[in-house]
Structures are given as structure tokens and as C-alpha cells.
Design a protein around this motif. Sequence first.
Motif, PDB file in Angstrom:
ATOM      1  N   LEU A 192       0.949  -1.496  -0.052  1.00  0.00           N
ATOM      2  CA  LEU A 192       0.151   0.042   0.373  1.00  0.00           C
ATOM      3  C   LEU A 192       1.036   1.045  -0.384  1.00  0.00           C
ATOM      4  N   PHE A 193       1.937   1.408   0.595  1.00  0.00           N
ATOM      5  CA  PHE A 193       2.702   2.567   0.958  1.00  0.00           C
ATOM      6  C   PHE A 193       3.495   2.839   0.312  1.00  0.00           C
ATOM      7  N   ASP A 226      -1.975   7.655   1.498  1.00  0.00           N
ATOM      8  CA  ASP A 226      -0.824   6.516   2.300  1.00  0.00           C
ATOM      9  C   ASP A 226       0.041   6.664   2.882  1.00  0.00           C
ATOM     10  N   GLU A 250       1.618   9.569   2.447  1.00  0.00           N
ATOM     11  CA  GLU A 250       2.114  10.400   3.917  1.00  0.00           C
ATOM     12  C   GLU A 250       1.426  10.698   5.047  1.00  0.00           C
ATOM     13  N   ASN A 251       0.179   9.729   5.192  1.00  0.00           N
ATOM     14  CA  ASN A 251      -0.198  10.256   6.315  1.00  0.00           C
ATOM     15  C   ASN A 251       0.323   9.279   7.321  1.00  0.00           C
ATOM     16  N   LEU A 252       1.183   7.762   6.596  1.00  0.00           N
ATOM     17  CA  LEU A 252       2.266   7.064   7.062  1.00  0.00           C
ATOM     18  C   LEU A 252       3.388   7.970   7.973  1.00  0.00           C
ATOM     19  N   ALA A 290       3.840  10.643   8.560  1.00  0.00           N
ATOM     20  CA  ALA A 290       3.437  11.804   9.302  1.00  0.00           C
ATOM     21  C   ALA A 290       2.787  10.743  10.758  1.00  0.00           C
ATOM     22  N   HIS A 291       2.085  10.098  10.891  1.00  0.00           N
ATOM     23  CA  HIS A 291       2.595   9.121  11.676  1.00  0.00           C
ATOM     24  C   HIS A 291       3.572   8.497  12.454  1.00  0.00           C
ATOM     25  N   GLN A 306     -11.772   2.159  -4.442  1.00  0.00           N
ATOM     26  CA  GLN A 306     -10.919   2.956  -2.620  1.00  0.00           C
ATOM     27  C   GLN A 306      -9.430   2.923  -2.583  1.00  0.00           C
ATOM     28  N   SER A 307      -8.056   2.679  -3.384  1.00  0.00           N
ATOM     29  CA  SER A 307      -6.957   2.703  -3.649  1.00  0.00           C
ATOM     30  C   SER A 307      -6.602   2.724  -5.009  1.00  0.00           C
ATOM     31  N   MET A 361      -3.890  -0.311  -6.504  1.00  0.00           N
ATOM     32  CA  MET A 361      -4.480  -1.942  -5.374  1.00  0.00           C
ATOM     33  C   MET A 361      -5.047  -2.114  -6.390  1.00  0.00           C
ATOM     34  N   ARG A 380      -9.580   0.036   4.404  1.00  0.00           N
ATOM     35  CA  ARG A 380     -10.105   1.278   5.285  1.00  0.00           C
ATOM     36  C   ARG A 380     -10.368   1.912   5.952  1.00  0.00           C
ATOM     37  N   GLN A 402      -6.056   3.385   5.850  1.00  0.00           N
ATOM     38  CA  GLN A 402      -6.763   4.630   6.080  1.00  0.00           C
ATOM     39  C   GLN A 402      -7.020   5.564   6.483  1.00  0.00           C
ATOM     40  N   GLN A 452      -5.428   6.120  10.220  1.00  0.00           N
ATOM     41  CA  GLN A 452      -4.170   6.489   9.559  1.00  0.00           C
ATOM     42  C   GLN A 452      -4.268   8.219   9.425  1.00  0.00           C
ATOM     43  N   ALA A 487      -4.346   9.888  12.582  1.00  0.00           N
ATOM     44  CA  ALA A 487      -3.341  10.092  13.304  1.00  0.00           C
ATOM     45  C   ALA A 487      -2.698  11.111  12.025  1.00  0.00           C
ATOM     46  N   ARG A 488      -2.663  10.825  11.021  1.00  0.00           N
ATOM     47  CA  ARG A 488      -1.679  12.236  10.069  1.00  0.00           C
ATOM     48  C   ARG A 488      -2.372  13.965  11.437  1.00  0.00           C
ATOM     49  N   ARG A 548      -0.773  14.256  14.565  1.00  0.00           N
ATOM     50  CA  ARG A 548       0.566  15.376  14.509  1.00  0.00           C
ATOM     51  C   ARG A 548       0.973  16.799  14.235  1.00  0.00           C
ATOM     52  N   THR A 568       4.375  18.088  12.458  1.00  0.00           N
ATOM     53  CA  THR A 568       4.464  18.368  11.143  1.00  0.00           C
ATOM     54  C   THR A 568       3.858  19.308  10.518  1.00  0.00           C
TER      55      THR A 568
END
Lengths: 629, 196
Positions: free
Chosen positions: A20-21, A32, A34-36, A38-39, A133-134, A137, B15, B19, B22, B25-26, B29, B35
Motif C-alpha cells: 500500500l505504502f 496513504d 504520507e499518512n504513515l 506523518a504518523h 478505493q485505493s 491496488m 479502509r 486509511q 492513519q 493519526a496524520r 501529528r 509536522t
Amino acid sequence: MRNGPRPIKWLPRLLVIDDLFGRSVGGGPNSDRENLCAHFLWKDATGDSAACESRQEIMEPTAEVIFFRGQSPIEARVGDAIENDLEGTLVVVRTGWAPTRDKNQIPDFKLWSLVVLDLCFYTGRVTETSNRQSPGMPAGRPEDDDWRSYFGLTLLDAIHREFPELPVMILSGKPRDEVSLEFSKHGAVGFIPRDDLRGPELLQEALQLHGLLTDPSGEIVGESLPLLLALRDARRAALHRENVLIRGERGSGKELVARYMHRNSSGESHADGAPLSPFVIVNSAIFSRELFASEFFGIEPRTATGVDSKTGLIEVAQGGDLFLDEVADMPDEVQAAILRILQERQFSRVGGRQSRQANVRFISATNAAIEDAQAGFRADVLDRLRLGGIIVVPPLRQRLEDLPLLVESFIREAERQNRRARCRQITPEALDYLRQHDWPGNIRELRSVLFDAVNRFPDVEYLVRGHLRLQEGVNEPVLFHERQSAARQERVDDTASSKDCDAGTLNALLSAMEGFDFQADAIGEWAGRLADVQRACSRLFARYLKACLIATKHRSPKAPGGQVQVHPAVKLLTGEIDITASKAADMIKRLLGPLQGDLQGDLYDAYETALRLRPKSLSAASRKGSGKP
Amino acid sequence: MTEWASQRARFNHDRLKNQFIQSVARLIRALEGRTLDQEFVDEFLSRLSAAWSELETEALDLLDRAESETGPSAWFRYYPLNRLSNDDRLWMEALLTRKWRAHSDPRATVSRARDLLADVREHCRKLASISYDSRTARFPQKEANKCHQADVGNGELLGSAVALHGAGQRLSEVFHQLSSGDPIQFLARTDRLKCV
């Protein structure tokens, strides 16, 4: 090994293998990913369009990360088929794991500190729905999400087989209890739940314990695998309060590793992160028994005799670390006196009756074969000094890829100390010249050579080969290719009738031996010749070893013909860089034992050295194994 | 794996966990100041209700079919158990159903999932509302549609985002419990429980 702070903060480099990433998405950002990032506070260093188009900025990244999909194609559209790509993934892992590499060819080379691996990889065609959806994928196949056939586990197996030292962490959305047995069995070092908000902290803990990290303080310079493995051992040892033994050749930086271990110990620290607990250095060789007791344990004041009180080193080091340098040189009486404190963690001041608690960790260092009975070191003391493990500091010749960093660091240090010195660069030829040297004095020797060059030639912009004096009285080191040709020459002289061996010949020999069969119907021709076969095998082993002994000889003005070195020769023979000196000695004894009456020259020297290093262990081990008294 | 099970796994794993949670979570941050991601924060908060509503529809659809799609009744509709003879099927389905009922209560799990869906919806609403309030407090007139959480109501917004993250995690756990796996996994699990 010492220098100032590094100009750019060194970030651990992670490889994240995840479908996915790791995917690219139509030339735009992969939200996806970017989210990871940042997290987990990761800087995306993949360099693909997804990384370049990212809109976010991580304020204080904890790592720089290269993402890989683990599948092909990396970017897909509706109708494309996605398949897992084991070989392609291993190629990517190899790019951050070349055991021998030329820094000039790969200037940006950096070892992976950690591989972060997903478990479930979806395959099959990208459909309209799955793409909505993604993007990119696929719809997935039932077996993709079956714990018995996770592609992540296949990858884990393959990575663990090819790169056993490379730590792999599982980062998954799957519940841990569902998959924990599987990933542990396949060699992963841990598991981080992807949705845990403590992600950066959990990852930081994993990196501290398992990651291959440089020294952020810049005191220890280098990014080579042998060094990073030693630093990892030190961080792991720092987690507990058991005593630790540091081994390494002279000048290899044992004290710096002890300091590194101290810095990485838990406990309260200063604002700059340095621990508040003390670090006390003691040279073990300087104490007599009398002096030792008062210096080590301190003195209780006596009014009658007028003796003043004195705080001993144990009390000074209370709550921290006591570094016993050159521990092999500790006099016998002192070894006996130290036993109680090692055993019971208690001591009394000289002239005092009160027993005091010692909360001190002993970090000892030696370059001697301290286990050798001839070294005269007490086994009971040694056992207690290495209860928390042994850290082996690699010699410079095993981490030559660190040479450019070390040279840079020492030149700058020498320039800072010499007010007349100009800022200079080293020429590639001079660097090559340094690379060819054996460095028996290790980092300390390198530092002296560079300080000498800067001080003798302060007014130059370039450091050239002619500025470098590698050994006292010798301006010409024995170069590696010269050693090789000498080795070849000796081999030809010695075994004129034997075949010269290259990889092809060796493979042919091995294959002939593997395929060789004894036909039962010709029994009369080969029966009763076991001793001959054994002897021929032993001679073959001995010749194999001899070539390695010659190739790794240490040449110096005192021994221009070279001196046999058992440990490096066995490393060359086995390819195991981490093999210990005692195991190497055991191996020599095993290989040469059957020929001991016939040994001459280098083989004789090697066998004698091995016997000196390990006088009893083999026979003891064989007795234990055979069950005989 | 049945089609429903596959949909449930993709919904929960991809999902919801990979997604939605996450992206929360972003947001956290960014609100923590770790960030710089203002464009994302603006977009996320403005699309939150719609995005969640889409996910909730999918979740409700899965929950509506959950009771009939989990456990023995579903297993015998798919390979390999659908190949059994009628006689074998009768005794095996009765046995598995008995064991299944002793260890699972899908109705209660579905009910809990519905409660948690409502919980997440409420947290989304609250987050959107705080975000709107903070915008209007800071920029009462025409700039009200611009988000500047760092200045006003940031702490409250962050607290609300963390709560939404927690609610999402709890929902994901319940959706995981709805996974009935396959008969072999189920039997292995019940045997393990027996050993314990």
C-alpha cells in the motif's frame, strides 16, 4: 575516532516493504504513504514521484525511509495485474547491504538500519472498484490474506537467510496475537501495530535495541557494518547493569565504546542527553595490592592515628560505570581482592568495618587473550567481568570503508589544534595509499599519521601520499597486492607439484568430491584405505589454510617475511568476520591436529599459536561430547 | 474465504485501519506541531463527515449480513465443505454449529459494532464542530472557511482527534472479532482454549 559534532544530523535509514505504502500513484502523492510518514515522523527518501509530490514537512524526522512495494509493477492502472516480486525485493534489500563496497562508487551508500515489513500483500488485477478505493491496488486473492501464505513471511524468510544480521521489524495492521508465532518463527525482531499512536516511540525503542545506528554524538566515527554491530551490542549491554567485557586490538577504540555504552544507559541525564551518573576510568595495571585497596575502596578516617578519610573509586563511580582498562594486566593480588565486590557487590573501606553496597557496573577492556591459562587471569574473576556479555570492537582493517570519514575527521581535528594549519583535502591517491596499509595500531595509528602529516605540512591545501609516514622508519607499507603476489610465490615454491587454485578449480574439485562414489564391486581396489583418504583430506585442508595464513600475514620492519596471524586467517578461510579468536584457534587445532607431527613453517607456527591460545578447550570439549571421563 | 469475509477484511484492514485511522493519526501529528501539513488539515476537516459517511455505509452493509455470513452456515456454502455428501454435512454442521455457539455470540458483536459506529460518527461530528468554532472565533467573517487550528482551539481539536482515533481503533477491534476465519482455524482456536 574523535571529532566534533557532525554537520548534518545522521538519520537511520529504513527500508519499508509494503504494497500500500510502497506503490506509486499516477505521478502524484501517495496519501496513504504520507499518512504513515506523518504518523511515524519519517522523512520519505524514496525519490519517486510519490515522495517528490508530498505536501507535508516533518519537523524532526526520526528516520529517513525508502519505500518499496515488494511487487511489480510499482505503479498500476485498472486492468493491470499485480504480482509479488521476491527477487526484485531482494535486489532492493541488497542495495543497502553490500558487505564490501567502494564508497567512491556509491557516495550516498548507507546501510539499512532496519527493515520494516508488511505481512499481507494483495495481488491480482486492479479493478474499477479496487482502484476507486485505493488507486493502483488490486482486488486481491483469498490466499493473500491467509496467515499461512502471507507473502511477508516468504520475504522474511528470504531476507533472514541472505542477510542474517539485518534486523526486520513487522509493521502491520493485523492484530499481533494472530500473527506473532509466525513472524517470530521466521526471524523478525518484533512487531509494531500500525495504528498505535505511540508509533514513533515504539520504533525508536526497536531501533535502539536492534537497529544498526551510528553514534549520534560523533565521538565514534564510522558507518561500516562491523562497527555498527559492535555499537548495537554496546546499546544492548547498556540496558542492564551486569558487567561487560570489551575486546579489541590496541588503538581500536575500546574506551570510546565503553563511553558510548555509558551514554546509552538508562537513567537521569543532563539537558544534552549525557547521563548524570559517573563514568570512572581506571588503568588496571598501575595498582599494587596496597595501593589498590585504598584507591579502590577508600579509607575510613581514624582520629587516633590521624588518618584522613578518602573516597574510593567505587564510591566515586556509585550509580555509574567503572572502566577497567587493560584488565589483563591487573596484578594477581588485585584480582583476588576484586572478587568479593564482583560477587557480592559489597565492599568495606580500608580500616573500616561497615560493609557498603556497591552499585557499580564494571566495564573492562583488553586486547589480550585473557581466557588463555598462560595469561594468568583468574577464571572466576573473568566470568564475573563478562557476565553481561562481550563486545568485540573491530580493527580498522575490517572497516576500511570508514577510512574516508575517519580521515576527514582527524584532519579537521589536527587543523583545529594547529593554528598554522590550512584547511585541506586529501587526494584520492593518498586515500588509496592509506587503504592499502594493515593498520596494526588501528584508529590511534591512523590519527597519529594524519596529525603528523598536518603538523609537518601545515601550509598546504592538499594532503598527498608523500606527506604520509605510515610507520616509524618506514615510508613504504607492504601493499595488499604485493602481499598477494608474495603469497602466490610462496605457494608455488612450496607445493610445486600442486595445482594452482582459482574459484573454478575449487568448484571442480568440490563437485568431483561430492559426486565421487565407491563401487562395491571393486572393493578389492579401495578397501582398507580410510587412513589414506583421511590424510589426503587433512592435507587439502592444511593447504587451504596455509594459503589464508600467507595472505593475512602481518609484515613489519621487525618481521619483513611476515608473521602468521591465526584469527584473520580463519576469518578469510571461513568468511565469518565475527568469529572469535578462541573459535579460530579451535578450528586451527581441528584442521591441523591430524598432521601435527608433520607440520612445518607457517602451519607449524599457526598450530603452536592455536595451542597457546586454547591449550585445553578442544580436548575438554571432545571429552564432554564423547561422554568419556 | 467467503466474499463477505474478504470484504470485511479489506474494509477493516485497508479502509478503516490503513486509511481512516492513519489519516486521523496524520491530523494528530499536525495538530501536535510535529509536522507542517496545513493543506491536509484543511482538506481532512472539510471532508471528514462525507468520508466517514461513506465508510459507515460500507460498515453497516457488512454488519447487516454478518450473522448469516459468519460461522458454520457460511462455511458450508463454500469450498471445500460444500463438496461434502449430505450425510456428512448433516452431522458436521450440527457439531460445528454447537461448538460455534458455545464460543461466539455474533449478535452481541454486531450490536457492539453498531454502537461503536455511532460513537465514531459522534466523534467526527464533534471534531468538525470544534474545527468550525475555532475558525469562526479566529476569523469571524469572510475568512471563516480557512482553518487555523494552531492558533485557536488547538488543544481541544487535538483532544477530539485523539478521541476519534481511539474510537476508530475500538471499532476496528470489534470488526476483527467478526472474522470467523475458516473451520480449521476455528477448531484450532477452540482446542487451544480447551488446553488453556
